[in-house]
Every structure is written in C-alpha cells, then in structure tokens.
Scaffold this motif. Structure first.
Motif, PDB file in Angstrom:
ATOM      1  N   ASN A  19       0.796  -1.235   0.000  1.00 41.66           N
ATOM      2  CA  ASN A  19       0.000   0.000   0.000  1.00 41.66           C
ATOM      3  C   ASN A  19       0.827   1.284   0.000  1.00 41.66           C
ATOM      4  O   ASN A  19       0.271   2.367  -0.168  1.00 41.66           O
ATOM      5  N   ASP A  20       2.138   1.190   0.191  1.00 41.54           N
ATOM      6  CA  ASP A  20       3.053   2.321   0.068  1.00 41.54           C
ATOM      7  C   ASP A  20       2.584   3.549   0.847  1.00 41.54           C
ATOM      8  O   ASP A  20       2.544   4.676   0.334  1.00 41.54           O
ATOM      9  N   GLN A  21       2.253   3.336   2.119  1.00 41.14           N
ATOM     10  CA  GLN A  21       1.791   4.465   2.944  1.00 41.14           C
ATOM     11  C   GLN A  21       2.874   5.515   3.154  1.00 41.14           C
ATOM     12  O   GLN A  21       2.568   6.669   3.443  1.00 41.14           O
ATOM     13  N   TRP A  22       4.137   5.148   3.031  1.00 41.75           N
ATOM     14  CA  TRP A  22       5.231   6.101   3.235  1.00 41.75           C
ATOM     15  C   TRP A  22       5.671   6.756   1.929  1.00 41.75           C
ATOM     16  O   TRP A  22       6.669   7.480   1.912  1.00 41.75           O
ATOM     17  N   HIS A  23       4.961   6.471   0.833  1.00 40.15           N
ATOM     18  CA  HIS A  23       5.186   7.120  -0.466  1.00 40.15           C
ATOM     19  C   HIS A  23       6.637   6.996  -0.934  1.00 40.15           C
ATOM     20  O   HIS A  23       7.276   7.986  -1.316  1.00 40.15           O
ATOM     21  N   THR A  24       7.133   5.799  -0.925  1.00 36.07           N
ATOM     22  CA  THR A  24       8.498   5.539  -1.385  1.00 36.07           C
ATOM     23  C   THR A  24       8.568   5.295  -2.889  1.00 36.07           C
ATOM     24  O   THR A  24       9.659   5.343  -3.467  1.00 36.07           O
ATOM     25  N   LEU A  25       7.438   5.014  -3.528  1.00 39.31           N
ATOM     26  CA  LEU A  25       7.415   4.766  -4.973  1.00 39.31           C
ATOM     27  C   LEU A  25       7.291   6.077  -5.744  1.00 39.31           C
ATOM     28  O   LEU A  25       6.661   7.033  -5.279  1.00 39.31           O
ATOM     29  N   LYS A  26       7.867   6.094  -6.930  1.00 41.55           N
ATOM     30  CA  LYS A  26       7.723   7.248  -7.798  1.00 41.55           C
ATOM     31  C   LYS A  26       6.282   7.359  -8.291  1.00 41.55           C
ATOM     32  O   LYS A  26       5.555   6.372  -8.365  1.00 41.55           O
ATOM     33  N   LYS A  27       5.879   8.551  -8.644  1.00 42.60           N
ATOM     34  CA  LYS A  27       4.528   8.788  -9.128  1.00 42.60           C
ATOM     35  C   LYS A  27       4.275   7.976 -10.401  1.00 42.60           C
ATOM     36  O   LYS A  27       5.092   7.973 -11.322  1.00 42.60           O
ATOM     37  N   GLY A  28       3.142   7.279 -10.416  1.00 41.39           N
ATOM     38  CA  GLY A  28       2.768   6.469 -11.573  1.00 41.39           C
ATOM     39  C   GLY A  28       3.209   5.027 -11.496  1.00 41.39           C
ATOM     40  O   GLY A  28       2.778   4.198 -12.319  1.00 41.39           O
ATOM     41  N   VAL A  29       4.073   4.682 -10.522  1.00 36.60           N
ATOM     42  CA  VAL A  29       4.516   3.283 -10.384  1.00 36.60           C
ATOM     43  C   VAL A  29       3.454   2.513  -9.598  1.00 36.60           C
ATOM     44  O   VAL A  29       3.101   2.911  -8.484  1.00 36.60           O
TER      45      VAL A  29
END
Length: 411
Positions: A267-277
C-alpha cells in the motif's frame, strides 16, 4: 488476477488461514517429539513454504487480465521501479523466518500452547496497532482496540498457565521413583538411529532401541514426561524456564513486524514509490516475501547443522538428505504455513491488515492439537485447568471482536 472484493470473502480467507496457521506448528512439534532434528525439519518445511507462494502467484495472481494500477504477477515481476516495496516485502519475510525458527525451539521449552499464546498476543498488541494507523484507520477503533485488550489479558493468562503447569510437572517428577528416572531406553545422537514415525515396539527393538516396558506410560504422568525427554530431539530437563520465555518473546517481536512490513509493501503508505509506479499486488509481494523467508531459513539451518545450538547433536547436509523420517510431514507443515500466510494477506488487503491479524488467534487451534495429540495439561492441577479455560475464552472473544472490526479498503 483474483481480487477479494467483499467482507464475507475476506473473513472466509481469515478463517481458513486461522486453521492452517494453527495446525502447522503441531506437525513440527510432533516431529521434534519423535526425535527428528529441528534443522532437518525446518529445511524441508522451507521448501514447500516457498512452493505455496509460487502456487498462489501462478494461480490467483494470473487469473484474468491486468487491471488499472494492478498488473498481473508476471507483468509486475518485470518492473524495476518498485524496488522500495520489494525491500519492505523481503524485510517482512526475514523477520517471519526468524520468528518461525525461534518458535521451533520454544515449543520444546515452553510447550506448544503457551508459545503460540504469548507470541500471537505480542503480534496483535504491537502489529495490529501499527497496521491500524498504516491502514488509515479503516477498522473500527471502538471495536478493534477492545479486541487487542482481550489479547493482552490472554497473554497474561498464558504466562500463568505456563507457570502453573511447570509447577505441576515438577511435582509429578519429584514424586517419581528413581527407577523411573533412569530410563533404559538408549537414544543415540545420530539422526538415523531415531525411531521412525509409526514404528511399533517390535520394530524399535530390531533397530536397537530398548524399552524398559512393553506398555506405554499414561499421558501426563512422570513416566510419560521422562520417556518424552528421552525420545525428543531437544532435551529440556534441567533447563532454565527463562530461556524458553526469552525465545518466545523474541519470536513474538519478530512476528509483530512482518504484517506491517507487508502492509507497507502493498500500500506504500510512506510514499516511497515514484509517481505512476503501481503498488505491489498482494501476490507479487507475497512471492518476494517468501523468497527472503526461504533464503534466511536455508542459511541459518545449514549453519545449525554444523554448529548446533541448545545441545542438539551435530549433523550434515549428507545426513539431512538421507533423513526421510517424517519428511512428508514437514512438507505438509510448509504448505499449511505458506497457504495460511497467503490467505491472511489476501484477506488483509480487502478488509484491513489490522482485522486480518485475527488469525493470531491460532493458539485456539494449536491448543486443541496440543491437548489432543501431545496430552499437554493432562493430569494437571485444577488451577491450571481454570487458567487454561480463561485463556482460551479470551482468545475466542478476541478473534470475534477483531473480525467484527473489519473495514473495507478504498480502491
């Protein structure tokens, strides 16, 4: 790709996971009590545990076409920008592997029931609280946290059960005659000289295993405890009770971290992924999770073959490969654990990982097998029975409350 979209389906998966995750420890304990080295058992278990993740990924993860933002398993394997989520998934697998490995030794020292109660309760108290905030509070707090409180009560009762039962066993052994303490059954340290599962006394005698009696002692008696000590692979007489509790607490701490790590992976709650991934789908995350779990288990258990701990005999890869005693039971344990974890994560992705932690009520199942298969608490005191009943009652209440707190994750 198959997606669980309703609360009923999520709860059904949680119940299946509860049964599977409560049964595999009983299978592993059975093999240890029959004399199989835990290193051999855990190596076999690790193979089918990974196999279960592969089966789930290739079936549920590939059913139908990809959805927007939710690619199929094979499609997501080719993506390289999601490595932060992959790292979270693999970190979860590492701590789960360490926790499972620790409990394998704790079962011998503390007993199946109490080990599962204490470690599972720690998982709920720490892990469920973390998942609640990671899941943006989709679970009903007014229901969830009373359930967590029930688990806290249960862990206190579990510790009291262990203390009371240990006192009962000490009293039984102190009343046993010296003739019973000096057993004539000779057990060597070589894994190949253990009694094969299901062997009767005549077959055992042909292998040079001597019995002082042709009749088995009654379950729960001092003679039964002494015979068990001579048969099992991990010797516990004379050991410190504190050692077992320390191992259990360590395993509980590890278990409390694996579900939040998996939650972050999907769920990437810490926003470690790049936008759109795209986020990791549950099946891809579970695959990476199981890969790291497998690698850690293989490395540590191969080391323990040549440098054993807790007084176990030394073994080797050659001895392991030749040891078919109980191998298929160990394979079954790995499948049960693998599918149990997979179903837990599938249900958690739909209804919230905090609610999915209701499967930590697995001591209900483990205690049933502990009493039915191993005679735990047989001929114990009334105090022990009362504490045991209270512990199980609190677990029944806790699992019902946690499932009632289920929410629904937004798309």
């Amino acid at each position: 790709m198959y997606i669980v979209e309703d609360k009923v389906g999520a709860i059904a998966l949680m119940l299946a996971a509860l049964c599977f995750l409560g049964t595999w420890p009983a299978v592993m304990t059975l093999l240890e009590r029959r004399g199989r080295l835990p290193q051999h058992t855990y190596l076999d278990y690790s193979i089918t545990n990974l196999l279960a993740a592969v089966i789930i990924a290739l079936t549920f993860g590939q059913i139908g076409g990809s959805m927007h933002g939710m690619p199929n398993f094979f499609t997501q394997l080719t993506q390289v920008d999601n490595w932060p989520s992959v790292m979270f998934a693999m970190a979860g697998g590492i701590v789960l592997s360490l926790g499972n490995l620790a409990t394998q030794y704790a079962w011998a020292y503390v007993g199946l029931s109490v080990t599962e109660v204490v470690s599972s309760s720690m998982t709920v108290v720490i892990g469920t609280t973390m998942n609640y905030f990671l899941d943006d509070r989709i679970n009903k707090a007014e229901i969830l946290f009373p359930g967590v409180a029930c688990f806290m009560v249960a862990v206190c009762l579990g510790s009291a059960v262990h203390s009371s039962n240990a006192a009962d066993n000490k009293e039984k052994l102190s009343g046993s005659s010296s003739a019973h303490i000096v057993m004539t059954r000779s057990i060597t340290d070589e894994p190949g000289n253990k009694c094969n599962e299901g062997e009767d006394i005549e077959n055992s005698l042909e292998k040079g295993v001597k019995h002082s009696k042709l009749t088995k002692p009654n379950v729960g008696t001092a003679e039964f405890l002494i015979e068990l000590e001579n048969t099992r692979s991990i010797k516990v007489f004379g050991s410190s009770t504190m050692l077992g509790l320390v191992i259990v607490i360590f395993s509980g701490f590890c278990f409390s971290l694996f579900s939040p790590a998996f939650n972050l992976a999907t769920n990437d709650q810490w926003h470690t992924l790049k936008k759109g991934v795209p986020h990791l789908v549950v099946y891809t995350a579970f695959f990476y999770f199981s890969i790291s779990c497998f690698i850690v288990a293989i490395i540590l258990n191969v080391i323990f073959l040549y440098r054993p701990i807790l007084g176990l005999p030394r073994s080797s890869l050659k001895d392991y490969l030749k040891d078919f005693n109980g191998r298929y039971w160990a394979f079954l344990a790995g499948l049960l654990c693998g599918f149990g974890n997979g179903f837990q994560f599938m249900g958690g992705q739909a209804a919230g990982y905090a609610a999915a932690d209701a499967v930590q009520a697995l001591p209900l199942v483990s205690t049933f097998w502990g009493i039915y298969l191993f005679g735990e608490y047989r001929r114990s005191s009334r105090k022990t029975y009362m504490l045991l009943t209270g512990m199980l009652f609190m677990f029944v209440v806790a699992v019902a409350v946690l499932m009632a707190s289920s929410g629904h994750r937004k798309s």
